[in-house]
Write an enzyme that holds these catalytic residues in place. Structure first.
Site, PDB file in Angstrom:
ATOM      1  CB  SER A   1     -13.603  -3.925  -2.595  1.00 45.76           C
ATOM      2  OG  SER A   1     -12.369  -3.371  -2.964  1.00 45.76           O
ATOM      3  N   PRO A   2     -16.001  -3.399   0.245  1.00 51.16           N
ATOM      4  CG  PRO A   2     -16.392  -2.429   2.332  1.00 51.16           C
ATOM      5  CD  PRO A   2     -15.286  -2.821   1.400  1.00 51.16           C
TER       6      PRO A   2
ATOM      7  CE1 TYR B 104      -3.216  -2.831   0.078  1.00 48.49           C
ATOM      8  CE2 TYR B 104      -3.647  -2.380   2.387  1.00 48.49           C
ATOM      9  CZ  TYR B 104      -3.902  -3.104   1.244  1.00 48.49           C
ATOM     10  OH  TYR B 104      -4.856  -4.101   1.259  1.00 48.49           O
TER      11      TYR B 104
END
Length: 308
Positions: free
Chosen positions: A217-218, A52
């Site tokens: 990634s909801p 990230y």
């Protein structure tokens, strides 16, 4: 905020997780505001990965909090390794795992991780090498618990056969508009596209083996195709149903999208990747919502799924 015991550990975790993938987009003061907002709402779990921002996100997190032992003890830190993003391949070799964890700890300004996940399955993985790496990290006090991300049941079994420690987490993609881990079981034995088994029954496997699932990634559909909330062009019926239910519970659509995942009896943690404190607060209001079975299925069907 809802809490539950994490698999076979002594950790009591929040059902919502602050995902730190986008911290690079924020200034230090903005990152601090976001993280503090999460803590104030009761979130005690923070998800990282060494790729990230190529490590910058972990550095920002530690700097924003002015990381020190007293702050560190109030939170559960999880990070992931195994993707060599610059070279574009996966590496679960012992050497790479050990080197990655040392880098993660340095950037997070901590002596240990609560949980280390293997980010993606490596076709060239040698389970005995992974076992050696995990054993060394655990004996040195650098990692307490271990898990995986985006792994199938067979891939987990292959690793677990060699590992001295139980894998306690599997992080997978799941949202209302991305439900392959649910679809095939609902439409089993039907000659329709939805019945194609794309996930090897990973949800059932993890429930049977007491492995906590985490949903990344909801609020996205597809593989980073964008948010489905508010997308009335591609998801008109879904947004209408969500908005109607949100009005009933006096929350936003974000809270309903979060509550839909939380309603599943597998105790799935929801990873919130937002950089906006107001969106974070909206999602946290899901703790006051328990969808009925009828509402859960209404939303599922409105996303374009069939219930035979």
């Amino acid at each position: 905020m809802k809490f539950f015991p994490l698999s076979d550990t002594n950790l009591e975790v929040s059902s919502l997780v602050l995902g730190c993938m986008r911290l690079k987009q924020l200034s230090i003061s903005e990152a601090e505001s976001l993280i503090r907002s999460a803590i104030e709402q009761g979130i005690n779990f923070f998800d990282h990965a060494d790729i990230y921002g190529h490590g910058v996100c972990e550095e920002i997190f530690a700097e924003a909090l002015q990381m020190n032992p007293s702050i560190r003890e109030t939170m559960i830190l999880q990070s992931k390794c195994g993707i060599r993003s610059k070279e574009n391949y996966y590496d679960l070799s012992k050497e790479h795992i050990l080197r990655s964890v040392d880098g993660i700890l340095k950037r997070l300004q901590t002596d240990y991780l609560d949980i280390l996940l293997l980010h993606r399955p490596d076709p060239l993985v040698e389970p005995d090498e992974v076992a050696e790496a995990f054993d060394q990290l655990h004996s040195q006090g650098k990692v307490k618990y271990f898990g995986v991300s985006n792994h199938t049941p067979a891939q987990i079994e292959l690793l677990q056969r060699s590992l001295p420690h139980k894998l306690i987490v599997n992080q997978i993609q799941l949202s209302i508009a991305h439900t392959p881990v649910i679809d095939s079981g609902v439409s089993f034995n039907m000659k329709v596209d939805q019945s194609i088994n794309r996930d090897s029954s990973i949800v059932d496997y993890c429930r049977l083996n007491n492995i906590t699932l985490q949903a990344w990634s909801p609020f996205q559909h597809g593989f980073f195709k964008g948010p489905f909330l508010g997308d009335t062009t591609n998801f008109p019926e879904l947004n209408q149903i969500i908005d109607t239910i949100a009005k009933k519970y006096e929350v936003t659509n974000t809270a309903i999208a979060t509550a839909w995942i939380e309603r599943h009896p597998a105790n799935i943690q929801v990873i919130l990747g937002t950089t906006k404190p107001e969106r974070l607060l909206d999602a946290c209001k899901s703790s006051g919502v328990t969808l009925t079975r009828e509402e859960w299925y209404q939303i599922y069907k409105a996303a374009g799924n069939i219930v035979p």
